[in-house]
Scaffold this motif. Structure first.
Motif, PDB file in Angstrom:
ATOM      1  N   LEU A 174       0.853  -1.187   0.000  1.00 45.27           N
ATOM      2  CA  LEU A 174       0.000   0.000   0.000  1.00 45.27           C
ATOM      3  C   LEU A 174       0.889   1.238   0.000  1.00 45.27           C
ATOM      4  O   LEU A 174       1.784   1.371   0.835  1.00 45.27           O
ATOM      5  CB  LEU A 174      -0.923   0.008   1.225  1.00 45.27           C
ATOM      6  CG  LEU A 174      -1.882  -1.183   1.340  1.00 45.27           C
ATOM      7  CD1 LEU A 174      -2.750  -1.048   2.591  1.00 45.27           C
ATOM      8  CD2 LEU A 174      -2.755  -1.310   0.094  1.00 45.27           C
ATOM      9  N   PHE A 175       0.632   2.148  -0.929  1.00 43.49           N
ATOM     10  CA  PHE A 175       1.515   3.283  -1.131  1.00 43.49           C
ATOM     11  C   PHE A 175       0.789   4.590  -0.821  1.00 43.49           C
ATOM     12  O   PHE A 175      -0.439   4.665  -0.873  1.00 43.49           O
ATOM     13  CB  PHE A 175       2.034   3.300  -2.570  1.00 43.49           C
ATOM     14  CG  PHE A 175       2.751   2.032  -2.948  1.00 43.49           C
ATOM     15  CD1 PHE A 175       4.064   1.831  -2.579  1.00 43.49           C
ATOM     16  CD2 PHE A 175       2.096   1.036  -3.664  1.00 43.49           C
ATOM     17  CE1 PHE A 175       4.728   0.669  -2.925  1.00 43.49           C
ATOM     18  CE2 PHE A 175       2.744  -0.129  -4.013  1.00 43.49           C
ATOM     19  CZ  PHE A 175       4.061  -0.316  -3.637  1.00 43.49           C
ATOM     20  N   GLY A 176       1.563   5.602  -0.510  1.00 48.22           N
ATOM     21  CA  GLY A 176       1.027   6.912  -0.185  1.00 48.22           C
ATOM     22  C   GLY A 176       2.056   7.698   0.599  1.00 48.22           C
ATOM     23  O   GLY A 176       3.273   7.473   0.475  1.00 48.22           O
ATOM     24  N   PHE A 177       1.574   8.626   1.441  1.00 47.03           N
ATOM     25  CA  PHE A 177       2.476   9.495   2.197  1.00 47.03           C
ATOM     26  C   PHE A 177       2.237   9.440   3.702  1.00 47.03           C
ATOM     27  O   PHE A 177       3.161   9.630   4.476  1.00 47.03           O
ATOM     28  CB  PHE A 177       2.342  10.953   1.715  1.00 47.03           C
ATOM     29  CG  PHE A 177       2.746  11.151   0.287  1.00 47.03           C
ATOM     30  CD1 PHE A 177       4.066  11.346  -0.054  1.00 47.03           C
ATOM     31  CD2 PHE A 177       1.792  11.142  -0.722  1.00 47.03           C
ATOM     32  CE1 PHE A 177       4.452  11.537  -1.371  1.00 47.03           C
ATOM     33  CE2 PHE A 177       2.163  11.328  -2.047  1.00 47.03           C
ATOM     34  CZ  PHE A 177       3.499  11.526  -2.368  1.00 47.03           C
ATOM     35  N   HIS A 178       0.970   9.201   4.119  1.00 47.21           N
ATOM     36  CA  HIS A 178       0.646   9.294   5.535  1.00 47.21           C
ATOM     37  C   HIS A 178      -0.130   8.047   5.976  1.00 47.21           C
ATOM     38  O   HIS A 178      -1.139   7.679   5.346  1.00 47.21           O
ATOM     39  CB  HIS A 178      -0.192  10.542   5.829  1.00 47.21           C
ATOM     40  CG  HIS A 178       0.455  11.811   5.368  1.00 47.21           C
ATOM     41  ND1 HIS A 178       0.223  12.351   4.119  1.00 47.21           N
ATOM     42  CD2 HIS A 178       1.339  12.632   5.976  1.00 47.21           C
ATOM     43  CE1 HIS A 178       0.934  13.461   3.986  1.00 47.21           C
ATOM     44  NE2 HIS A 178       1.622  13.653   5.098  1.00 47.21           N
ATOM     45  N   ALA A 179       0.344   7.403   7.055  1.00 45.58           N
ATOM     46  CA  ALA A 179      -0.286   6.192   7.583  1.00 45.58           C
ATOM     47  C   ALA A 179      -0.445   6.328   9.091  1.00 45.58           C
ATOM     48  O   ALA A 179       0.381   6.963   9.768  1.00 45.58           O
ATOM     49  CB  ALA A 179       0.544   4.954   7.241  1.00 45.58           C
ATOM     50  N   LEU A 180      -1.489   5.715   9.624  1.00 48.22           N
ATOM     51  CA  LEU A 180      -1.809   5.832  11.046  1.00 48.22           C
ATOM     52  C   LEU A 180      -2.271   4.485  11.577  1.00 48.22           C
ATOM     53  O   LEU A 180      -3.066   3.798  10.934  1.00 48.22           O
ATOM     54  CB  LEU A 180      -2.922   6.876  11.255  1.00 48.22           C
ATOM     55  CG  LEU A 180      -3.516   6.997  12.662  1.00 48.22           C
ATOM     56  CD1 LEU A 180      -2.472   7.558  13.637  1.00 48.22           C
ATOM     57  CD2 LEU A 180      -4.758   7.881  12.638  1.00 48.22           C
ATOM     58  N   GLN A 181      -1.763   4.112  12.758  1.00 51.75           N
ATOM     59  CA  GLN A 181      -2.248   2.943  13.486  1.00 51.75           C
ATOM     60  C   GLN A 181      -2.981   3.415  14.720  1.00 51.75           C
ATOM     61  O   GLN A 181      -2.448   4.202  15.512  1.00 51.75           O
ATOM     62  CB  GLN A 181      -1.090   2.019  13.889  1.00 51.75           C
ATOM     63  CG  GLN A 181      -1.538   0.845  14.768  1.00 51.75           C
ATOM     64  CD  GLN A 181      -0.385  -0.048  15.176  1.00 51.75           C
ATOM     65  OE1 GLN A 181       0.598  -0.188  14.451  1.00 51.75           O
ATOM     66  NE2 GLN A 181      -0.483  -0.671  16.344  1.00 51.75           N
ATOM     67  N   LEU A 182      -4.200   2.909  14.911  1.00 50.18           N
ATOM     68  CA  LEU A 182      -5.008   3.274  16.073  1.00 50.18           C
ATOM     69  C   LEU A 182      -5.038   2.108  17.051  1.00 50.18           C
ATOM     70  O   LEU A 182      -5.585   1.050  16.752  1.00 50.18           O
ATOM     71  CB  LEU A 182      -6.437   3.629  15.638  1.00 50.18           C
ATOM     72  CG  LEU A 182      -6.605   4.874  14.771  1.00 50.18           C
ATOM     73  CD1 LEU A 182      -8.078   5.093  14.434  1.00 50.18           C
ATOM     74  CD2 LEU A 182      -6.053   6.098  15.478  1.00 50.18           C
ATOM     75  N   GLY A 183      -4.472   2.308  18.232  1.00 47.10           N
ATOM     76  CA  GLY A 183      -4.567   1.322  19.285  1.00 47.10           C
ATOM     77  C   GLY A 183      -3.561   0.198  19.186  1.00 47.10           C
ATOM     78  O   GLY A 183      -2.836   0.047  18.196  1.00 47.10           O
ATOM     79  N   LEU A 184      -3.518  -0.602  20.248  1.00 43.10           N
ATOM     80  CA  LEU A 184      -2.678  -1.796  20.383  1.00 43.10           C
ATOM     81  C   LEU A 184      -1.240  -1.519  19.966  1.00 43.10           C
ATOM     82  O   LEU A 184      -0.728  -2.097  19.000  1.00 43.10           O
ATOM     83  CB  LEU A 184      -3.255  -2.952  19.574  1.00 43.10           C
ATOM     84  CG  LEU A 184      -2.873  -4.357  20.073  1.00 43.10           C
ATOM     85  CD1 LEU A 184      -3.462  -4.600  21.453  1.00 43.10           C
ATOM     86  CD2 LEU A 184      -3.346  -5.417  19.126  1.00 43.10           C
ATOM     87  N   PRO A 185      -0.534  -0.660  20.700  1.00 45.67           N
ATOM     88  CA  PRO A 185       0.856  -0.370  20.329  1.00 45.67           C
ATOM     89  C   PRO A 185       1.776  -1.565  20.480  1.00 45.67           C
ATOM     90  O   PRO A 185       2.924  -1.510  20.031  1.00 45.67           O
ATOM     91  CB  PRO A 185       1.240   0.761  21.304  1.00 45.67           C
ATOM     92  CG  PRO A 185       0.306   0.608  22.465  1.00 45.67           C
ATOM     93  CD  PRO A 185      -0.976   0.087  21.892  1.00 45.67           C
ATOM     94  N   GLN A 186       1.283  -2.666  21.103  1.00 48.76           N
ATOM     95  CA  GLN A 186       2.112  -3.883  21.177  1.00 48.76           C
ATOM     96  C   GLN A 186       2.421  -4.424  19.789  1.00 48.76           C
ATOM     97  O   GLN A 186       3.455  -5.044  19.572  1.00 48.76           O
ATOM     98  CB  GLN A 186       1.394  -4.961  21.995  1.00 48.76           C
ATOM     99  CG  GLN A 186       1.102  -4.563  23.431  1.00 48.76           C
ATOM    100  CD  GLN A 186      -0.275  -3.955  23.587  1.00 48.76           C
ATOM    101  OE1 GLN A 186      -0.711  -3.157  22.767  1.00 48.76           O
ATOM    102  NE2 GLN A 186      -0.964  -4.338  24.632  1.00 48.76           N
ATOM    103  N   LEU A 187       1.506  -4.211  18.851  1.00 48.61           N
ATOM    104  CA  LEU A 187       1.723  -4.582  17.461  1.00 48.61           C
ATOM    105  C   LEU A 187       2.384  -3.438  16.714  1.00 48.61           C
ATOM    106  O   LEU A 187       2.072  -2.270  16.966  1.00 48.61           O
ATOM    107  CB  LEU A 187       0.400  -4.930  16.776  1.00 48.61           C
ATOM    108  CG  LEU A 187      -0.197  -6.308  17.012  1.00 48.61           C
ATOM    109  CD1 LEU A 187      -1.586  -6.375  16.401  1.00 48.61           C
ATOM    110  CD2 LEU A 187       0.676  -7.391  16.426  1.00 48.61           C
ATOM    111  N   ASP A 188       3.247  -3.775  15.796  1.00 57.98           N
ATOM    112  CA  ASP A 188       3.856  -2.762  14.926  1.00 57.98           C
ATOM    113  C   ASP A 188       3.220  -2.929  13.554  1.00 57.98           C
ATOM    114  O   ASP A 188       3.808  -3.494  12.638  1.00 57.98           O
ATOM    115  CB  ASP A 188       5.363  -2.945  14.869  1.00 57.98           C
ATOM    116  CG  ASP A 188       6.057  -1.733  14.260  1.00 57.98           C
ATOM    117  OD1 ASP A 188       5.347  -0.850  13.747  1.00 57.98           O
ATOM    118  OD2 ASP A 188       7.302  -1.682  14.291  1.00 57.98           O
ATOM    119  N   GLY A 189       1.985  -2.452  13.426  1.00 61.51           N
ATOM    120  CA  GLY A 189       1.214  -2.683  12.223  1.00 61.51           C
ATOM    121  C   GLY A 189       1.727  -1.981  10.987  1.00 61.51           C
ATOM    122  O   GLY A 189       1.285  -2.288   9.882  1.00 61.51           O
TER     123      GLY A 189
END
Length: 279
Positions: free
Chosen positions: A37-52
């Protein structure tokens, strides 16, 4: 039970043998789904134990949490060597409410939600906020517990025993609304998303010990073929569609009707004077 205690309980449960088993499957799925998946800005919401977002190469990446609790890092499975789009993870940590994200509308290309909807104050509001911040054709990746599984069935029996006053310990974390896969697809469709991919995983019986989980490893080899929808977890990828947008291709020449009158250019008749100067 407060949301803060629910988040702490989930973080502690993920350290157990069944929690590590599920966490490992989720990390592998997120690596596979975000790597292309390509682009410029990505965000992970929650569960910081995972490095999504570790397998994604967007230049700007954030990990947001709506809790001040910061769990210890977990031992995650290594990244698949076949994934060639890895980049050093330079994500930034944010603290915000999931139903009021600090991003402008249509500003993010990818949002990853590992169990974020299950522990959100309002799952509908959180999903609407994700739709707001995503650009057209942006992607959302969601993981969650599957209530229509052996794990979900054991959890319901545990709640039933407690409701009858028989006590007992629940197998999965107590708090959280486990959203069914097909129910989530309906929510996404109402918001204008189109589901691209969906997959279930973790078919081993809900055992609490590592020894018995290992004995049930053979079910993972056969589960996807024989009983796919009974996996304890699901991973879903959807794309945001915007009405009125369409690809512009080459214009097609329309053939004139057979009975249409033909137009014939008449040759110009030159007079004798046309070829000579006056005078």
């Amino acid at each position: 039970m407060t949301r803060e205690s629910s988040i702490i309980e989930l973080a502690q449960w993920l350290k157990s043998p069944p929690g590590r088993y599920l966490l490992g499957w989720e990390q592998v799925q997120l690596d596979r789904h975000v790597s292309d998946l390509f682009g410029f800005h990505a965000l992970q919401l929650g569960l910081p134990q995972l490095d999504g977002l570790r397998a994604n190469r967007m230049p700007h990446r954030w990990v947001a949490s709506d809790s001040l609790y910061m769990p210890d890092p977990y031992d995650l499975p290594p990244v698949d060597e076949s994934i060639s789009t890895l980049a050093p993870h330079a994500g930034m940590a944010l603290h915000c409410d999931f139903d009021a994200l600090p991003f402008p509308s249509q500003s993010l290309d990818l949002v990853v939600l590992p169990h974020a909807l299950e522990l959100a104050r309002d799952a509908h509001d959180a999903l609407r906020e994700v739709e707001r911040v995503l650009v057209p054709e942006g992607r959302v990746v969601i993981t969650g517990f599957n209530p229509a599984s052996l794990w979900g069935l054991r959890q319901r029996f545990g709640h039933l025993r407690r409701g009858m006053g028989l006590g007992g310990k629940l197998f999965l974390p107590r708090a959280g609304d486990f959203i069914g896969y097909w129910r989530l697809r309906d929510w996404l469709r109402l918001l204008g998303f189109e589901v691209e991919r969906g997959r279930f995983g973790c078919w081993r019986p809900p055992f609490g010990s590592q020894r018995w989980l290992d004995r049930g490893a053979w079910m993972d080899d056969h589960g996807e073929r024989w009983w796919p929808v009974l996996g304890a977890l699901y991973c879903l990828v959807a794309v945001k569609r915007v009405r009125g947008m369409r690809l512009v291709g080459l214009a097609r020449l329309q053939k004139a009707p057979a009975n249409a009158p033909a137009v014939v250019a008449q040759p110009r008749m030159h007079s004798q004077a046309d070829g000579h100067d006056n005078g």
